[in-house]
Design a protein around this motif. Structure first.
Motif, PDB file in Angstrom:
ATOM      1  N   GLY A  91     -51.339 -11.298  -9.060  1.00  0.00           N
ATOM      2  CA  GLY A  91     -51.642 -10.421 -10.046  1.00  0.00           C
ATOM      3  C   GLY A  91     -52.674 -10.530 -10.827  1.00  0.00           C
ATOM      4  O   GLY A  91     -53.670 -11.052 -10.314  1.00  0.00           O
ATOM      5  N   VAL A  92     -52.909 -10.186 -12.141  1.00  0.00           N
ATOM      6  CA  VAL A  92     -53.998 -10.180 -12.778  1.00  0.00           C
ATOM      7  C   VAL A  92     -53.563 -11.407 -13.814  1.00  0.00           C
ATOM      8  O   VAL A  92     -52.653 -11.360 -14.746  1.00  0.00           O
ATOM      9  N   PRO A  93     -54.160 -12.555 -13.860  1.00  0.00           N
ATOM     10  CA  PRO A  93     -53.911 -13.592 -14.626  1.00  0.00           C
ATOM     11  C   PRO A  93     -53.709 -13.385 -16.197  1.00  0.00           C
ATOM     12  O   PRO A  93     -52.807 -13.980 -16.761  1.00  0.00           O
ATOM     13  N   LYS A  94     -54.817 -12.565 -16.820  1.00  0.00           N
ATOM     14  CA  LYS A  94     -54.676 -12.388 -18.192  1.00  0.00           C
ATOM     15  C   LYS A  94     -53.657 -11.676 -18.813  1.00  0.00           C
ATOM     16  O   LYS A  94     -53.311 -11.512 -19.944  1.00  0.00           O
ATOM     17  N   GLU A  95     -53.094 -10.809 -17.622  1.00  0.00           N
ATOM     18  CA  GLU A  95     -51.597 -10.144 -18.059  1.00  0.00           C
ATOM     19  C   GLU A  95     -50.589 -10.911 -17.547  1.00  0.00           C
ATOM     20  O   GLU A  95     -49.663 -11.069 -18.545  1.00  0.00           O
ATOM     21  N   LYS A  96     -50.385 -11.480 -16.740  1.00  0.00           N
ATOM     22  CA  LYS A  96     -49.128 -12.249 -16.113  1.00  0.00           C
ATOM     23  C   LYS A  96     -48.723 -13.514 -16.874  1.00  0.00           C
ATOM     24  O   LYS A  96     -47.540 -13.579 -17.312  1.00  0.00           O
ATOM     25  N   ILE A  97     -49.907 -14.221 -17.238  1.00  0.00           N
ATOM     26  CA  ILE A  97     -49.507 -15.728 -17.987  1.00  0.00           C
ATOM     27  C   ILE A  97     -48.842 -15.111 -19.470  1.00  0.00           C
ATOM     28  O   ILE A  97     -47.821 -15.608 -19.502  1.00  0.00           O
ATOM     29  N   PRO A  98     -49.524 -14.391 -20.161  1.00  0.00           N
ATOM     30  CA  PRO A  98     -48.908 -14.328 -21.628  1.00  0.00           C
ATOM     31  C   PRO A  98     -47.733 -13.493 -21.609  1.00  0.00           C
ATOM     32  O   PRO A  98     -46.805 -13.441 -22.381  1.00  0.00           O
ATOM     33  N   ARG A  99     -47.805 -12.432 -20.757  1.00  0.00           N
ATOM     34  CA  ARG A  99     -47.045 -11.118 -21.102  1.00  0.00           C
ATOM     35  C   ARG A  99     -45.386 -11.304 -20.152  1.00  0.00           C
ATOM     36  O   ARG A  99     -44.518 -10.857 -20.425  1.00  0.00           O
ATOM     37  N   GLU A 100     -45.760 -12.234 -18.996  1.00  0.00           N
ATOM     38  CA  GLU A 100     -44.596 -12.379 -18.160  1.00  0.00           C
ATOM     39  C   GLU A 100     -44.009 -13.961 -17.840  1.00  0.00           C
ATOM     40  O   GLU A 100     -42.982 -14.060 -18.420  1.00  0.00           O
ATOM     41  N   ILE A 101     -45.004 -14.499 -17.485  1.00  0.00           N
ATOM     42  CA  ILE A 101     -44.283 -15.914 -17.256  1.00  0.00           C
ATOM     43  C   ILE A 101     -44.221 -16.733 -18.240  1.00  0.00           C
ATOM     44  O   ILE A 101     -43.219 -17.579 -18.162  1.00  0.00           O
ATOM     45  N   ALA A 102     -44.943 -16.517 -19.414  1.00  0.00           N
ATOM     46  CA  ALA A 102     -44.382 -17.394 -20.502  1.00  0.00           C
ATOM     47  C   ALA A 102     -43.012 -17.254 -21.146  1.00  0.00           C
ATOM     48  O   ALA A 102     -42.403 -18.118 -21.341  1.00  0.00           O
ATOM     49  N   GLY A 103     -42.816 -16.004 -20.967  1.00  0.00           N
ATOM     50  CA  GLY A 103     -41.500 -15.522 -21.607  1.00  0.00           C
ATOM     51  C   GLY A 103     -40.528 -16.030 -20.403  1.00  0.00           C
ATOM     52  O   GLY A 103     -39.218 -16.399 -20.763  1.00  0.00           O
ATOM     53  N   ARG A 104     -40.587 -15.798 -19.218  1.00  0.00           N
ATOM     54  CA  ARG A 104     -39.790 -16.218 -18.292  1.00  0.00           C
ATOM     55  C   ARG A 104     -39.305 -17.503 -18.045  1.00  0.00           C
ATOM     56  O   ARG A 104     -38.195 -17.790 -18.006  1.00  0.00           O
ATOM     57  N   THR A 105     -40.530 -18.477 -18.485  1.00  0.00           N
ATOM     58  CA  THR A 105     -40.149 -19.718 -18.487  1.00  0.00           C
ATOM     59  C   THR A 105     -39.778 -20.545 -19.570  1.00  0.00           C
ATOM     60  O   THR A 105     -39.257 -21.586 -19.710  1.00  0.00           O
ATOM     61  N   GLY A 106     -39.754 -19.728 -20.665  1.00  0.00           N
ATOM     62  CA  GLY A 106     -39.536 -20.142 -21.986  1.00  0.00           C
ATOM     63  C   GLY A 106     -40.629 -21.216 -22.746  1.00  0.00           C
ATOM     64  O   GLY A 106     -40.232 -21.960 -23.535  1.00  0.00           O
ATOM     65  N   ALA A 107     -41.661 -21.178 -22.262  1.00  0.00           N
ATOM     66  CA  ALA A 107     -42.944 -21.635 -22.928  1.00  0.00           C
ATOM     67  C   ALA A 107     -42.999 -21.560 -24.559  1.00  0.00           C
ATOM     68  O   ALA A 107     -43.071 -20.422 -25.041  1.00  0.00           O
ATOM     69  N   ASP A 108     -43.185 -22.734 -24.987  1.00  0.00           N
ATOM     70  CA  ASP A 108     -43.343 -22.700 -26.341  1.00  0.00           C
ATOM     71  C   ASP A 108     -44.860 -23.070 -26.757  1.00  0.00           C
ATOM     72  O   ASP A 108     -45.425 -23.242 -27.697  1.00  0.00           O
ATOM     73  N   LEU A 109     -45.620 -23.239 -25.564  1.00  0.00           N
ATOM     74  CA  LEU A 109     -47.095 -23.585 -25.753  1.00  0.00           C
ATOM     75  C   LEU A 109     -47.528 -23.275 -24.470  1.00  0.00           C
ATOM     76  O   LEU A 109     -47.180 -23.705 -23.395  1.00  0.00           O
ATOM     77  N   ILE A 110     -48.672 -22.775 -24.426  1.00  0.00           N
ATOM     78  CA  ILE A 110     -49.750 -22.202 -23.375  1.00  0.00           C
ATOM     79  C   ILE A 110     -50.981 -23.044 -23.401  1.00  0.00           C
ATOM     80  O   ILE A 110     -51.473 -23.128 -24.586  1.00  0.00           O
ATOM     81  N   ILE A 111     -51.483 -23.714 -22.469  1.00  0.00           N
ATOM     82  CA  ILE A 111     -52.558 -24.526 -22.439  1.00  0.00           C
ATOM     83  C   ILE A 111     -53.378 -24.040 -21.234  1.00  0.00           C
ATOM     84  O   ILE A 111     -52.949 -23.762 -20.151  1.00  0.00           O
ATOM     85  N   CYS A 112     -54.770 -23.476 -21.696  1.00  0.00           N
ATOM     86  CA  CYS A 112     -55.703 -23.051 -20.869  1.00  0.00           C
ATOM     87  C   CYS A 112     -57.185 -23.611 -21.018  1.00  0.00           C
ATOM     88  O   CYS A 112     -57.611 -23.841 -22.025  1.00  0.00           O
ATOM     89  N   GLY A 113     -58.015 -23.464 -19.941  1.00  0.00           N
ATOM     90  CA  GLY A 113     -59.457 -23.607 -20.108  1.00  0.00           C
ATOM     91  C   GLY A 113     -60.116 -22.736 -21.115  1.00  0.00           C
ATOM     92  O   GLY A 113     -59.688 -21.499 -20.950  1.00  0.00           O
ATOM     93  N   ALA A 114     -61.236 -22.967 -21.582  1.00  0.00           N
ATOM     94  CA  ALA A 114     -61.904 -21.961 -22.392  1.00  0.00           C
ATOM     95  C   ALA A 114     -62.319 -20.936 -21.674  1.00  0.00           C
ATOM     96  O   ALA A 114     -62.589 -19.712 -21.698  1.00  0.00           O
ATOM     97  N   THR A 115     -62.904 -21.720 -20.351  1.00  0.00           N
ATOM     98  CA  THR A 115     -63.600 -20.687 -19.350  1.00  0.00           C
ATOM     99  C   THR A 115     -63.221 -20.922 -18.171  1.00  0.00           C
ATOM    100  O   THR A 115     -62.476 -21.834 -17.876  1.00  0.00           O
ATOM    101  N   GLY A 116     -63.644 -20.571 -17.153  1.00  0.00           N
ATOM    102  CA  GLY A 116     -63.232 -20.904 -15.694  1.00  0.00           C
ATOM    103  C   GLY A 116     -63.946 -19.971 -14.775  1.00  0.00           C
ATOM    104  O   GLY A 116     -63.916 -20.268 -13.826  1.00  0.00           O
ATOM    105  N   LEU A 117     -64.407 -18.764 -15.127  1.00  0.00           N
ATOM    106  CA  LEU A 117     -64.778 -17.940 -14.475  1.00  0.00           C
ATOM    107  C   LEU A 117     -66.478 -17.718 -14.456  1.00  0.00           C
ATOM    108  O   LEU A 117     -67.113 -18.186 -15.565  1.00  0.00           O
ATOM    109  N   THR A 118     -67.244 -16.962 -13.636  1.00  0.00           N
ATOM    110  CA  THR A 118     -68.719 -16.823 -13.690  1.00  0.00           C
ATOM    111  C   THR A 118     -68.971 -15.853 -14.725  1.00  0.00           C
ATOM    112  O   THR A 118     -67.886 -14.952 -14.938  1.00  0.00           O
ATOM    113  N   GLY A 119     -70.004 -15.455 -15.220  1.00  0.00           N
ATOM    114  CA  GLY A 119     -70.425 -14.377 -15.970  1.00  0.00           C
ATOM    115  C   GLY A 119     -69.834 -13.139 -15.472  1.00  0.00           C
ATOM    116  O   GLY A 119     -69.463 -12.271 -16.166  1.00  0.00           O
ATOM    117  N   ALA A 120     -70.237 -13.004 -14.179  1.00  0.00           N
ATOM    118  CA  ALA A 120     -69.910 -11.632 -13.624  1.00  0.00           C
ATOM    119  C   ALA A 120     -68.521 -11.503 -13.554  1.00  0.00           C
ATOM    120  O   ALA A 120     -68.047 -10.346 -13.640  1.00  0.00           O
TER     121      ALA A 120
END
Length: 152
Positions: A91-120
């Motif tokens: 899927g689309v990480p920026k949608e699935k992680i905060p909107r689906e996976i976090a709620g389904r797993t009961g996450a009370d903290l999400i940790i991610c890197g500030a970047t990870g993609l190329t500019g394009a």
């Protein structure tokens, strides 16, 4: 309100920034005796174009994600984190992680890197960390590498 986290979700994509996010997540999980979910969302919007040239691309992407997450899982368990799960989704990480996976797993903290993609890629997909911060219903920690902060 509690200042303790019990279920931490860390977004991992194989980048240097994700490596730093993972290291922080293990430390925080140990301090809080928290469960740790390691997640990789395989961005599949471009599969149609790519699979015209490589029919096994989807399978290869999932295998690569599994290898990354299993490596991190072993490291977290070796460090003493008691509960470590891996999650691979398409899927689309920026949608699935905060909107689906976090709620389904009961996450009370999400940790991610500030970047990870190329500019394009960032122009096409948008910033994953920015979307996680905006849409998550729990706390979010955005981790920067030493290169990004100027510290050594």
């Amino acid at each position: 309100m509690t200042l303790k986290y019990s279920h931490i979700l860390v977004a991992l994509d194989g980048s240097k920034q994700a490596e730093w996010a993972f290291k922080k997540s293990v430390d925080i999980a140990l301090r809080n005796h928290a469960a740790l979910d390691l997640v990789n969302v395989v961005y599949n919007r471009t599969f149609g174009m790519i699979e015209a040239y490589d029919r096994d691309y989807s399978k290869k992407a999932k295998i690569a994600a599994r290898e990354i997450l299993e490596k991190y899982k072993k490291e977290a368990e070796a460090a003493g984190v008691e509960t470590v799960e891996t999650i691979i989704e398409y899927g689309v990480p920026k949608e699935k992680i905060p909107r689906e996976i976090a709620g389904r797993t009961g996450a009370d903290l999400i940790i991610c890197g500030a970047t990870g993609l190329t500019g394009a890629e960032r122009i096409i997909m948008g910033s994953v960390s920015q979307s996680i911060v905006r849409y998550a219903k729990c706390d979010v920690l955005v981790v920067r590498t030493e290169d990004e902060t100027g510290r050594e």
